[in-house]
Write a protein that holds these residues in place. Sequence first.
Motif, PDB file in Angstrom:
ATOM      1  N   ILE A 401       0.706  -1.288  -0.065  1.00 60.70           N
ATOM      2  CA  ILE A 401      -0.052   0.003   0.024  1.00 60.70           C
ATOM      3  C   ILE A 401       0.872   1.413   0.228  1.00 60.70           C
ATOM      4  O   ILE A 401       1.808   1.362   0.623  1.00 60.70           O
ATOM      5  CB  ILE A 401      -0.847   0.062   1.183  1.00 60.70           C
ATOM      6  CG1 ILE A 401      -1.759  -1.280   1.136  1.00 60.70           C
ATOM      7  CG2 ILE A 401      -1.695   1.162   1.474  1.00 60.70           C
ATOM      8  CD1 ILE A 401      -2.772  -1.328   2.485  1.00 60.70           C
ATOM      9  N   VAL A 402       0.597   2.232  -0.780  1.00 61.71           N
ATOM     10  CA  VAL A 402       1.237   3.457  -0.973  1.00 61.71           C
ATOM     11  C   VAL A 402       0.203   4.558  -0.834  1.00 61.71           C
ATOM     12  O   VAL A 402      -0.982   4.532  -1.136  1.00 61.71           O
ATOM     13  CB  VAL A 402       2.116   3.651  -2.256  1.00 61.71           C
ATOM     14  CG1 VAL A 402       3.207   2.334  -2.283  1.00 61.71           C
ATOM     15  CG2 VAL A 402       1.132   3.340  -3.560  1.00 61.71           C
ATOM     16  N   ASP A 403       0.620   5.763  -0.270  1.00 61.32           N
ATOM     17  CA  ASP A 403       0.151   6.949   0.126  1.00 61.32           C
ATOM     18  C   ASP A 403      -0.045   7.707  -1.459  1.00 61.32           C
ATOM     19  O   ASP A 403       1.117   8.207  -1.636  1.00 61.32           O
ATOM     20  CB  ASP A 403       0.230   7.608   1.293  1.00 61.32           C
ATOM     21  CG  ASP A 403      -0.505   8.960   1.408  1.00 61.32           C
ATOM     22  OD1 ASP A 403      -1.456   9.029   0.691  1.00 61.32           O
ATOM     23  OD2 ASP A 403      -0.623   9.364   2.394  1.00 61.32           O
ATOM     24  N   CYS A 404      -0.909   7.688  -2.172  1.00 64.15           N
ATOM     25  CA  CYS A 404      -0.928   8.820  -3.590  1.00 64.15           C
ATOM     26  C   CYS A 404      -0.405  10.144  -3.116  1.00 64.15           C
ATOM     27  O   CYS A 404       0.242  11.044  -4.118  1.00 64.15           O
ATOM     28  CB  CYS A 404      -2.110   8.719  -4.032  1.00 64.15           C
ATOM     29  SG  CYS A 404      -2.233   9.232  -6.026  1.00 64.15           S
ATOM     30  N   ARG A 405      -0.949  10.865  -2.041  1.00 64.93           N
ATOM     31  CA  ARG A 405      -0.632  12.202  -1.512  1.00 64.93           C
ATOM     32  C   ARG A 405       0.968  12.387  -1.630  1.00 64.93           C
ATOM     33  O   ARG A 405       1.006  13.324  -1.969  1.00 64.93           O
ATOM     34  CB  ARG A 405      -1.335  12.339  -0.102  1.00 64.93           C
ATOM     35  CG  ARG A 405      -0.851  13.822   0.357  1.00 64.93           C
ATOM     36  CD  ARG A 405      -1.685  13.769   1.772  1.00 64.93           C
ATOM     37  NE  ARG A 405      -1.209  15.322   2.299  1.00 64.93           N
ATOM     38  CZ  ARG A 405      -1.882  16.425   2.222  1.00 64.93           C
ATOM     39  NH1 ARG A 405      -3.106  16.277   1.605  1.00 64.93           N
ATOM     40  NH2 ARG A 405      -1.520  17.485   2.633  1.00 64.93           N
ATOM     41  N   ASP A 406       1.633  11.500  -1.349  1.00 66.40           N
ATOM     42  CA  ASP A 406       3.214  11.803  -1.301  1.00 66.40           C
ATOM     43  C   ASP A 406       3.720  11.985  -2.609  1.00 66.40           C
ATOM     44  O   ASP A 406       4.810  12.681  -2.587  1.00 66.40           O
ATOM     45  CB  ASP A 406       3.794  10.370  -0.866  1.00 66.40           C
ATOM     46  CG  ASP A 406       3.478   9.991   0.824  1.00 66.40           C
ATOM     47  OD1 ASP A 406       2.956  10.846   1.367  1.00 66.40           O
ATOM     48  OD2 ASP A 406       3.760   8.627   1.295  1.00 66.40           O
ATOM     49  N   TYR A 407       3.020  11.721  -3.609  1.00 67.05           N
ATOM     50  CA  TYR A 407       3.408  12.120  -4.989  1.00 67.05           C
ATOM     51  C   TYR A 407       3.600  13.815  -5.077  1.00 67.05           C
ATOM     52  O   TYR A 407       4.232  14.263  -6.264  1.00 67.05           O
ATOM     53  CB  TYR A 407       2.926  11.357  -6.156  1.00 67.05           C
ATOM     54  CG  TYR A 407       2.954   9.992  -6.055  1.00 67.05           C
ATOM     55  CD1 TYR A 407       4.182   9.386  -6.471  1.00 67.05           C
ATOM     56  CD2 TYR A 407       1.733   9.223  -5.803  1.00 67.05           C
ATOM     57  CE1 TYR A 407       4.323   7.764  -6.299  1.00 67.05           C
ATOM     58  CE2 TYR A 407       1.893   7.603  -5.903  1.00 67.05           C
ATOM     59  CZ  TYR A 407       3.271   7.078  -6.117  1.00 67.05           C
ATOM     60  OH  TYR A 407       3.542   5.815  -6.232  1.00 67.05           O
TER      61      TYR A 407
END
Length: 567
Positions: A401-407
């Motif tokens: 799972i990754v946090d899209c906001r981090d991009y």
Amino acid sequence: MTDDYIKHAYDPILPRKDEWPVVKLAKDRKAFITLVTEASMARILELTGNRLHLLKEELETALYRERMRLKQNPWLVDPDDEPLFWSKIKSSLLAVELEQGLSSEQKRKAYLDILETIVRRYVEEIASNFKHSHYKMTRSMVTFGFSRLLNAARVKGVKSFFSNQYSLQDKIQIIGETDQLRDLASKGTIVMVPTHFSNLDSILIGWTISTLGLPPFIYGAGLNLFNIQIFAYFMDALGAYKVDRRKKNLVYVETLKTYSSEAIQFGCHSLFFPGGTRSRSGNIESKLKLGLLSTAVEAQRANFEKNLNDVSGKIFIVPVTINYHFVLEAPSLIHEHLNLMGQERYYKETDEFSTSYKISKFLVKFFTKGSDISVSIGRAMDIMGNYVDEEGRSLDKFGRIVDCRDYFVSNGKLTVDTQREEEYTKALGNRIVEEFHKINRVFSSHVVAFTAFNLIKRANKKLDLFSLLKLPEEDISIPYDTFKAACTRVLDKIRQLKSQGRVHMAPHLNDDIDRIIRHGLDNVGMYHAKRPLVLGKSQEILTEDLNLLYYYHNRLQGYELEKLFKG
């Protein structure tokens, strides 16, 4: 993706129409037009660096290009007052230039007033006119009309026209990740990106959305479709916003992009064809138009800026391929493609289907034949091209799972970085192309067209494409046994690709090879006066139109199947 297709319409995920985002947008249409107008102006001023001379240049460029458009490429759908409007814009620009003693601030205000006048007109033209009553009636008309045509075609007799023996879902098969799409549509905002081969695509996708029980999507439809009466009615009723590909000036392009971005932020499920226009060559799109696609990336960042960090603020990209045995406009489309490629080396009279009568005639012919359509729904992705799970969480290539906001975060803060977002959009475009090929559903017609064209090409190795297409059709003949052996090789490779998850196959390709070939020959280009492939009296394979054969062959480009014909 399984071979199973849905055999019934789903219940709506939002039964009450006042819950539909597109209905909420329609109720706030005036306020939304003002919002888009103001946001578009801010966007244009930012791009011009708030410099007065650059703003003036863009206004003059818009005026020049619009007047040239009216002179060189007018359409029936253009407003009657269009020439008058642009004459007034010209007069306004001249008045500012000729007025003596105006301060820079006064000139700036005058140019901003002119910009607002142009932008607001563009937004009024672009904006959807969705009406629930029209949508409901259009949905019923499409479903009833298609179903009745289907049943009348398959069962003889007047009584059968009103029977329900055959489901429309049997004719237009919806396959793929339908349950995931429904789940995510109730959690966040869907941006559906289909392949584009025919003007019928918009109606088919609209019917698919309704059948899946999804609320209506807004989508960009080419303004040229509104030239055709039957399409104009459907487009208006289904909530299409208008896209005019003739308008290339910065003011229009940025206004269109702002409309799309703001609508997605509003929560409207959106649909646009990332290829930009119908595929002229018959290929699955490999190079996408990134303008509208970038608005999904922009809208996702804007949602994060509004602190919409949960799934409700998430934007999901859903690729879709529409799979036909034949395309109504194929003769004119391949003509345009070859004319563009070869210029003076290729010329042929166009064969465009451009009237309501011809469209209606086509629909009758389509349903009186045995040909099918499938709509393949791909797995949902986030705006970075990561797959998402059933809860809408982004997963990297290892399933983490990754946090899209981090991009969108730099130095611990969420920031606007136009260049970075352009790179994200390019990466997303590449992922969509990959998914198009994965979820593409190969039909028998694709196999026979691809095989025949490559056999003809191999027999004439010294000829380039345009010389090959000039070969007299009466001189081309492929022995059936040679054709059958080649089709077998192509099918074996396609089965291998399917086992690797790189393509999908229609169930009829599991039949006996002779029946597959017969099915493909019966269906490929079945509507056209000259058929791409026919079976001769001596059981040889013949063509009546090499250009059309080339068009239908192109559907299997991108899988390196042509290597099977080397040597």
